[in-house]
Design a protein around this motif. Structure first.
Motif, mmCIF file in Angstrom:
data_model
loop_
_atom_site.group_PDB
_atom_site.id
_atom_site.type_symbol
_atom_site.label_atom_id
_atom_site.label_comp_id
_atom_site.label_asym_id
_atom_site.label_seq_id
_atom_site.Cartn_x
_atom_site.Cartn_y
_atom_site.Cartn_z
ATOM 1 N N PHE A 16 11.014 2.148 -13.377
ATOM 2 C CA PHE A 16 9.608 0.893 -13.972
ATOM 3 C C PHE A 16 9.923 -0.045 -12.566
ATOM 4 N N GLY A 17 11.192 0.356 -11.724
ATOM 5 C CA GLY A 17 10.697 -0.567 -10.158
ATOM 6 C C GLY A 17 10.004 -0.583 -9.518
ATOM 7 N N GLN A 18 10.577 1.206 -9.544
ATOM 8 C CA GLN A 18 10.019 1.813 -8.497
ATOM 9 C C GLN A 18 8.469 1.734 -8.716
ATOM 10 N N GLU A 19 7.995 1.627 -9.731
ATOM 11 C CA GLU A 19 6.512 1.242 -10.203
ATOM 12 C C GLU A 19 6.180 0.002 -9.738
ATOM 13 N N ALA A 20 6.897 -0.796 -10.119
ATOM 14 C CA ALA A 20 6.016 -2.368 -10.010
ATOM 15 C C ALA A 20 5.866 -2.447 -8.606
ATOM 16 N N ILE A 21 7.715 -1.937 -7.526
ATOM 17 C CA ILE A 21 7.444 -2.237 -6.699
ATOM 18 C C ILE A 21 5.607 -1.558 -6.341
ATOM 19 N N GLU A 22 5.592 -0.540 -6.461
ATOM 20 C CA GLU A 22 3.948 0.187 -5.653
ATOM 21 C C GLU A 22 2.784 -0.263 -6.438
ATOM 22 N N VAL A 23 2.954 -1.310 -7.403
ATOM 23 C CA VAL A 23 1.701 -1.986 -7.607
ATOM 24 C C VAL A 23 1.599 -3.319 -6.591
ATOM 25 N N ILE A 24 2.868 -3.712 -6.637
ATOM 26 C CA ILE A 24 3.074 -4.824 -5.992
ATOM 27 C C ILE A 24 2.312 -4.890 -4.340
ATOM 28 N N LEU A 25 2.362 -3.668 -3.982
ATOM 29 C CA LEU A 25 2.523 -2.590 -3.050
ATOM 30 C C LEU A 25 0.811 -3.082 -2.535
ATOM 31 N N LYS A 26 0.165 -2.368 -3.436
ATOM 32 C CA LYS A 26 -0.972 -2.231 -3.926
ATOM 33 C C LYS A 26 -1.721 -3.461 -3.702
ATOM 34 N N ARG A 27 -1.433 -4.343 -4.408
ATOM 35 C CA ARG A 27 -2.564 -5.851 -4.934
ATOM 36 C C ARG A 27 -1.915 -6.489 -3.285
ATOM 37 N N MET A 28 -0.737 -6.606 -2.812
ATOM 38 C CA MET A 28 -1.078 -7.425 -1.334
ATOM 39 C C MET A 28 -1.643 -6.438 -0.431
ATOM 40 N N GLU A 29 -1.867 -5.312 -0.562
ATOM 41 C CA GLU A 29 -2.885 -4.277 0.511
ATOM 42 C C GLU A 29 -4.310 -5.054 0.021
ATOM 43 N N ASP A 30 -4.522 -4.803 -1.686
ATOM 44 C CA ASP A 30 -6.005 -4.867 -1.356
ATOM 45 C C ASP A 30 -6.554 -6.681 -1.838
ATOM 46 N N LYS A 31 -5.565 -7.782 -1.617
ATOM 47 C CA LYS A 31 -6.001 -9.128 -1.617
ATOM 48 C C LYS A 31 -5.373 -9.757 -0.572
ATOM 49 N N ARG A 32 -5.636 -8.896 0.574
ATOM 50 C CA ARG A 32 -5.193 -9.275 1.508
ATOM 51 C C ARG A 32 -5.307 -10.418 2.467
ATOM 52 N N GLY A 33 -4.324 -11.534 2.354
ATOM 53 C CA GLY A 33 -4.634 -13.288 2.239
ATOM 54 C C GLY A 33 -5.131 -13.568 1.570
ATOM 55 N N GLN A 34 -4.958 -13.526 0.074
ATOM 56 C CA GLN A 34 -5.828 -13.665 -0.966
ATOM 57 C C GLN A 34 -4.122 -13.705 -1.463
ATOM 58 N N PHE A 35 -3.519 -13.129 -1.183
ATOM 59 C CA PHE A 35 -2.528 -13.047 -2.426
ATOM 60 C C PHE A 35 -0.313 -13.134 -1.370
ATOM 61 N N GLY A 36 -0.011 -13.739 -1.995
ATOM 62 C CA GLY A 36 1.415 -14.226 -0.925
ATOM 63 C C GLY A 36 2.699 -13.349 -2.247
ATOM 64 N N VAL A 37 3.350 -12.926 -1.818
ATOM 65 C CA VAL A 37 4.573 -12.510 -1.931
ATOM 66 C C VAL A 37 5.666 -13.017 -1.817
ATOM 67 N N ILE A 38 6.784 -13.898 -2.483
ATOM 68 C CA ILE A 38 8.338 -14.399 -1.574
ATOM 69 C C ILE A 38 9.280 -12.852 -2.544
ATOM 70 N N VAL A 39 9.863 -12.769 -2.114
ATOM 71 C CA VAL A 39 11.283 -11.793 -2.465
ATOM 72 C C VAL A 39 11.726 -12.450 -1.817
ATOM 73 N N ALA A 40 13.243 -12.901 -3.044
ATOM 74 C CA ALA A 40 14.304 -14.196 -3.112
ATOM 75 C C ALA A 40 15.666 -13.010 -3.355
#
Length: 174
Positions: A16-40
């Motif tokens: 599930f974690g790897q799948e979530a990472i792939e979804v997040i990466l795709k969203r970051m690419e597709d929504k570049r400049g509109q979608f920000g991710v902060i990991v802590a």
């Protein structure tokens, strides 16, 4: 903005974690400049997390490291949390808490909880103060008793030599 605390947990365990990472990466690419991710998370764990996927490393180009709080800052946080609970520590209680926070900081490990530790300690103090108040007959309570944190409410905080807080007892202790 998507904020993921303890993001390294995505790299552990099930698929599930790897799948979530792939979804997040795709969203970051597709929504570049509109979608920000902060990991802590803890530095070592986050380094492992970022290194696990080349897509992560290339998209998280800024790293911020936050220093642990100093004992004086921890006591300020504690006093503010106590104030929200309607409590003020007397001199003895404040001195004991200050000493305890100094020892915790001196002996901290890489998983030191900072303000989370303070919140837990304040929660314990409030519980102890409430129990103390419950043990005093209502007719004998003074108004200042209800708003004062005393040494009796905090003296159970000790460390076991490892820097870990204990509740005043040890397994196997006499």
């Amino acid at each position: 903005i998507l904020f993921i605390d303890e993001a390294y947990a995505l790299a552990e365990g099930s698929g599930f974690g790897q799948e979530a990472i792939e979804v997040i990466l795709k969203r970051m690419e597709d929504k570049r400049g509109q979608f920000g991710v902060i990991v802590a998370g803890y530095p070592e764990n986050m380094h492992h997390f970022i290194e696990m996927d080349p897509g992560l490393k290339s998209r998280f180009d800024k790293t911020y490291a936050f220093s642990d709080y100093e004992p004086e800052q921890l006591i300020t946080i504690a006093k503010n949390l106590l104030k929200k609970e309607g409590l003020v520590p007397n001199e003895e209680a404040l001195a004991h808490l200050s000493s305890h926070f100094r020892e915790l900081v001196e002996r901290k490990d890489k998983f030191f909880g900072n303000a989370r530790t303070v919140r837990q300690i304040v929660g314990e103090c409030v519980m102890k103060q409430n129990l103390r108040m419950a043990s005093i007959p209502a007719s004998e309570r003074k108004p200042e008793d209800l708003t004062t944190l005393t040494l009796e409410d905090v003296k159970h905080f000790t460390t076991d030599g490892s820097g870990r807080s204990t509740l005043g007892f040890r397994y196997g202790a006499q």
